[in-house]
Design a protein around this motif. Structure first.
Motif, mmCIF file in Angstrom:
data_model
loop_
_atom_site.group_PDB
_atom_site.id
_atom_site.type_symbol
_atom_site.label_atom_id
_atom_site.label_comp_id
_atom_site.label_asym_id
_atom_site.label_seq_id
_atom_site.Cartn_x
_atom_site.Cartn_y
_atom_site.Cartn_z
ATOM 1 N N ALA A 147 0.829 -1.213 0.000
ATOM 2 C CA ALA A 147 0.000 0.000 0.000
ATOM 3 C C ALA A 147 0.867 1.268 0.000
ATOM 4 C CB ALA A 147 -0.942 0.015 1.197
ATOM 5 N N TYR A 148 1.948 1.251 0.781
ATOM 6 C CA TYR A 148 2.790 2.451 0.887
ATOM 7 C C TYR A 148 3.615 2.653 -0.383
ATOM 8 C CZ TYR A 148 1.233 1.654 5.605
ATOM 9 O OH TYR A 148 0.433 1.434 6.681
ATOM 10 N N ARG A 149 4.080 1.537 -0.943
ATOM 11 C CA ARG A 149 4.845 1.611 -2.183
ATOM 12 C C ARG A 149 3.952 2.086 -3.333
ATOM 13 N NH1 ARG A 149 4.557 -1.583 -6.108
ATOM 14 N NH2 ARG A 149 3.616 -3.289 -4.931
ATOM 15 N N VAL A 150 2.766 1.477 -3.423
ATOM 16 C CA VAL A 150 1.837 1.827 -4.504
ATOM 17 C C VAL A 150 1.371 3.281 -4.381
ATOM 18 C CG1 VAL A 150 -0.520 1.401 -5.332
ATOM 19 C CG2 VAL A 150 1.070 -0.509 -5.054
ATOM 20 N N PHE A 151 1.172 3.729 -3.148
ATOM 21 C CA PHE A 151 0.758 5.121 -2.953
ATOM 22 C C PHE A 151 1.827 6.056 -3.529
ATOM 23 C CE2 PHE A 151 0.147 8.933 -0.141
ATOM 24 C CZ PHE A 151 -1.122 9.266 -0.596
ATOM 25 N N SER B 222 6.552 16.582 -1.723
ATOM 26 C CA SER B 222 5.684 17.767 -1.676
ATOM 27 C C SER B 222 4.225 17.386 -1.913
ATOM 28 C CB SER B 222 6.158 18.838 -2.673
ATOM 29 O OG SER B 222 6.321 18.299 -3.967
ATOM 30 N N ALA B 223 4.000 16.354 -2.725
ATOM 31 C CA ALA B 223 2.622 15.888 -2.940
ATOM 32 C C ALA B 223 2.048 15.342 -1.633
ATOM 33 C CB ALA B 223 2.594 14.807 -4.015
ATOM 34 N N LYS B 224 2.844 14.552 -0.915
ATOM 35 C CA LYS B 224 2.368 13.974 0.338
ATOM 36 C C LYS B 224 2.099 15.047 1.380
ATOM 37 C CE LYS B 224 4.408 9.384 0.513
ATOM 38 N NZ LYS B 224 5.472 8.638 1.193
ATOM 39 N N LYS B 225 2.959 16.037 1.418
ATOM 40 C CA LYS B 225 2.784 17.109 2.403
ATOM 41 C C LYS B 225 1.459 17.832 2.154
ATOM 42 C CE LYS B 225 5.390 20.693 4.774
ATOM 43 N NZ LYS B 225 4.358 21.724 4.906
ATOM 44 N N ARG B 226 1.196 18.115 0.881
ATOM 45 C CA ARG B 226 -0.052 18.813 0.523
ATOM 46 C C ARG B 226 -1.270 17.928 0.821
ATOM 47 N NH1 ARG B 226 -2.433 22.627 1.012
ATOM 48 N NH2 ARG B 226 -3.742 23.664 -0.523
ATOM 49 N N ILE B 227 -1.167 16.658 0.508
ATOM 50 C CA ILE B 227 -2.272 15.729 0.759
ATOM 51 C C ILE B 227 -2.570 15.668 2.263
ATOM 52 C CG2 ILE B 227 -2.946 13.276 0.740
ATOM 53 C CD1 ILE B 227 -1.495 13.045 -1.970
ATOM 54 N N ALA B 228 -1.499 15.609 3.061
ATOM 55 C CA ALA B 228 -1.685 15.550 4.511
ATOM 56 C C ALA B 228 -2.348 16.828 5.022
ATOM 57 C CB ALA B 228 -0.344 15.322 5.205
ATOM 58 N N GLU B 229 -1.903 17.970 4.530
ATOM 59 C CA GLU B 229 -2.493 19.254 4.958
ATOM 60 C C GLU B 229 -3.978 19.323 4.626
ATOM 61 O OE1 GLU B 229 1.449 22.125 4.365
ATOM 62 O OE2 GLU B 229 -0.148 22.120 2.868
ATOM 63 N N LEU B 230 -4.306 18.954 3.386
ATOM 64 C CA LEU B 230 -5.701 19.028 2.946
ATOM 65 C C LEU B 230 -6.577 18.041 3.723
ATOM 66 C CD1 LEU B 230 -5.032 19.259 -0.897
ATOM 67 C CD2 LEU B 230 -6.200 21.011 0.466
ATOM 68 N N SER B 231 -6.060 16.855 3.967
ATOM 69 C CA SER B 231 -6.838 15.838 4.681
ATOM 70 C C SER B 231 -7.043 16.253 6.130
ATOM 71 C CB SER B 231 -6.127 14.485 4.617
ATOM 72 O OG SER B 231 -5.880 14.131 3.282
ATOM 73 N N ALA C 97 -7.337 7.879 5.756
ATOM 74 C CA ALA C 97 -6.484 6.957 4.996
ATOM 75 C C ALA C 97 -5.353 7.727 4.323
ATOM 76 C CB ALA C 97 -7.321 6.205 3.959
ATOM 77 N N LEU C 98 -5.685 8.873 3.734
ATOM 78 C CA LEU C 98 -4.670 9.690 3.058
ATOM 79 C C LEU C 98 -3.647 10.242 4.050
ATOM 80 C CD1 LEU C 98 -6.895 11.710 0.537
ATOM 81 C CD2 LEU C 98 -5.273 9.897 -0.032
ATOM 82 N N LEU C 99 -4.143 10.657 5.211
ATOM 83 C CA LEU C 99 -3.263 11.175 6.257
ATOM 84 C C LEU C 99 -2.228 10.114 6.636
ATOM 85 C CD1 LEU C 99 -3.349 13.914 7.623
ATOM 86 C CD2 LEU C 99 -4.877 12.980 9.356
ATOM 87 N N HIS C 100 -2.714 8.910 6.842
ATOM 88 C CA HIS C 100 -1.808 7.821 7.228
ATOM 89 C C HIS C 100 -0.834 7.469 6.108
ATOM 90 C CE1 HIS C 100 -0.242 4.156 8.895
ATOM 91 N NE2 HIS C 100 -0.684 3.472 7.865
ATOM 92 N N LEU C 101 -1.338 7.337 4.896
ATOM 93 C CA LEU C 101 -0.465 6.964 3.782
ATOM 94 C C LEU C 101 0.597 8.032 3.512
ATOM 95 C CD1 LEU C 101 -3.132 5.471 1.360
ATOM 96 C CD2 LEU C 101 -1.173 4.211 2.289
ATOM 97 N N SER C 102 0.243 9.291 3.762
ATOM 98 C CA SER C 102 1.193 10.380 3.516
ATOM 99 C C SER C 102 2.278 10.437 4.573
ATOM 100 C CB SER C 102 0.468 11.726 3.504
ATOM 101 O OG SER C 102 -0.467 11.763 2.471
ATOM 102 N N ALA C 103 1.942 10.097 5.818
ATOM 103 C CA ALA C 103 2.916 10.179 6.915
ATOM 104 C C ALA C 103 2.617 9.094 7.944
ATOM 105 C CB ALA C 103 2.851 11.564 7.553
ATOM 106 N N PRO C 104 2.936 7.844 7.598
ATOM 107 C CA PRO C 104 2.550 6.731 8.473
ATOM 108 C C PRO C 104 3.194 6.773 9.865
ATOM 109 C CG PRO C 104 3.919 5.953 6.652
ATOM 110 C CD PRO C 104 3.558 7.367 6.344
ATOM 111 N N ASP C 105 4.338 7.457 9.992
ATOM 112 C CA ASP C 105 4.952 7.567 11.315
ATOM 113 C C ASP C 105 4.187 8.522 12.215
ATOM 114 O OD1 ASP C 105 7.098 5.810 11.100
ATOM 115 O OD2 ASP C 105 8.247 7.272 9.949
ATOM 116 N N LYS C 106 3.424 9.411 11.623
ATOM 117 C CA LYS C 106 2.730 10.430 12.400
ATOM 118 C C LYS C 106 1.270 10.102 12.649
ATOM 119 C CE LYS C 106 5.329 14.542 12.206
ATOM 120 N NZ LYS C 106 5.539 14.465 13.623
#
Ligand SMILES: [Zn+2]
Ligand SMILES: [Zn+2]
Length: 413
Positions: free
Chosen positions: A21-25, A173-182, A207-216
């Protein structure tokens, strides 16, 4: 929004990419959002995402009825006159909606993409793309499927905004934006206006929050589950009132609970699905508001007793951080002896057993470690002890022994 909490630094060395899931994301962000090519289908052309999102808006978002009619039937008729490009883009979005979920079968996931394309070779194949547990991130309840229309709108909104953001240039940068929006969608309701407006709580944001930053952010997609966990274990982090972000609270709760509950022999559980361990889940899942409180006090009392049992003499092991108390088992025994193994509120006593020792101000030591003395401790039976914690949550005056015992005695008189 607390931006610091969204800094996507790696805080653990856990290898998330081991799970598909993390690789595919990451791969699909790179190919679909940054590279503007289809990830889940084999169409080679460059996609005009702006134009496709616009068309999807008019045929899917604006023309949709949120009824319980069959999703497949509705979506087929809505896209009847849509361009192939819009279908390709929609297939990629729908793939991202289903991909991380464990209880949608790989076959069903591929079936969504195949809906639009009759030629087998037009859709990618293999476990690399379509997989089940343990490579997925969650098993959502039926609501995730029932709510598919809104979940897709929510996902379309995020992806549309990310794809049109000039500062999004790479996966990070895509993940950061996705996390912010989610994050904003969950905690600030900042998704209710504009294109692809969302008026329901959607699991896809978590789901997006987790996939973008699973440690957080935990792999919990149910809003209800997050609420229950934060509520039932609030005492575990009550020494950290400065933490306002619920996501941060849940993460800290997990870190602290790990000392006590472990991983049941599966080290991955420390980072993945920790709250769903068979030892932990019954404490919080499916609880009504009233029983949440009971579960929470239960855990608090149990935790206090475990910390009190900790002996400096034996082994010298430090009490767990979740309930750090610096006192010896010897002191506990002294308190029980002083009170003649008898509950000081109701006079219950039984063979020098069963009774607990309660710390009058359990939190004081967590804020600044200080030496506990006998005066800080009182012997109580389990019932009175439970009630002591109940009243302590209502008022600090029950930190005073006279006030506490008087209150407890008033129940029996
Ligand atoms: Zn009692
Ligand atoms: Zn206590």
């Amino acid at each position: 929004m607390q931006l610091e909490s969204l800094e996507l630094i790696r805080e653990s060395s856990f290898d998330w990419a081991r799970f598909h899931a993390y690789r595919v994301f990451d791969e699909s962000l790179q190919r679909f959002i940054i590279g503007r090519k289809s990830y889940v289908t084999t169409h080679p052309q460059q996609l005009d995402l702006e134009a496709a999102f616009k068309e999807i808006r008019s045929c899917f978002s604006e023309g949709f009825d949120d009824s319980s009619a069959n999703f497949e039937e509705k979506v087929r008729s809505q896209f009847e006159v849509a361009s192939e490009e819009s279908k390709i883009v929609f297939a990629n979005v729908e793939f991202l909606w289903a991909m991380p979920m464990g209880n949608i079968s790989p076959r069903t996931k591929r079936g969504y993409a195949k809906r639009w394309f009759t030629d087998e070779s037009e859709v990618v194949t293999g476990e690399r793309y379509f997989f089940g547990s343990p490579h997925t991130i969650a098993n959502p309840g039926l609501w995730y499927l029932m709510n598919k229309y809104w979940e897709l709108i929510a996902l379309l909104r995020v992806l549309n905004l990310v794809a049109s953001d000039e500062e999004v240039v790479d996966i990070a940068s895509a993940k950061k934006r996705i996390a912010e929006l989610s994050y904003a969608a969950i905690y600030e309701g900042a998704a209710k206006e504009g294109h692809f407006a969302v008026t329901k709580v959607c699991g896809v944001h978590s789901a997006l929050l987790h996939l973008s930053a699973p440690d957080k952010f935990e792999s919990i997609i149910s809003e209800n589950h997050k609420q229950q966990i934060a509520k039932v274990f609030e005492h575990v982090i009550s020494d950290r009132p400065e933490i306002k972000c619920r996501e941060q609270k849940i993460r800290l709760i997990r870190e602290r609970l790990y000392d006590d509950y472990g991983d049941e022999g599966d080290p991955d559980r420390k980072h993945r699905w920790f709250f769903y361990l068979s030892r932990l889940k019954p404490l919080w899942v499916g609880k009504s508001a009233a029983s949440l409180k009971i579960a929470s006090i239960d855990d608090e009392v149990r935790r206090e007793q475990a910390a009190l049992d900790y002996s400096e003499v034996e082994g010298g092991k430090e009490a767990t951080i979740a309930y750090r108390v610096y006192r010896s088992a010897k002191l506990v025994t002294e308190a029980k002896k002083r009170d003649d193994f008898t509950c000081q509120a109701c006079e219950f006593t039984f063979r020098k057993q069963i009774v607990h020792v309660h710390h009058l101000d359990p939190l004081s030591e967590r804020q600044s470690p200080k030496q506990t003395t006998l005066d800080d401790l009182v012997t109580l039976c389990p019932n009175c002890h439970y009630l002591a914690h109940f009243w302590l949550r209502k008022s600090n005056r029950f930190k005073k022994i006279e006030e506490l015992l008087q209150k407890l005695r008033s129940i029996y008189s």
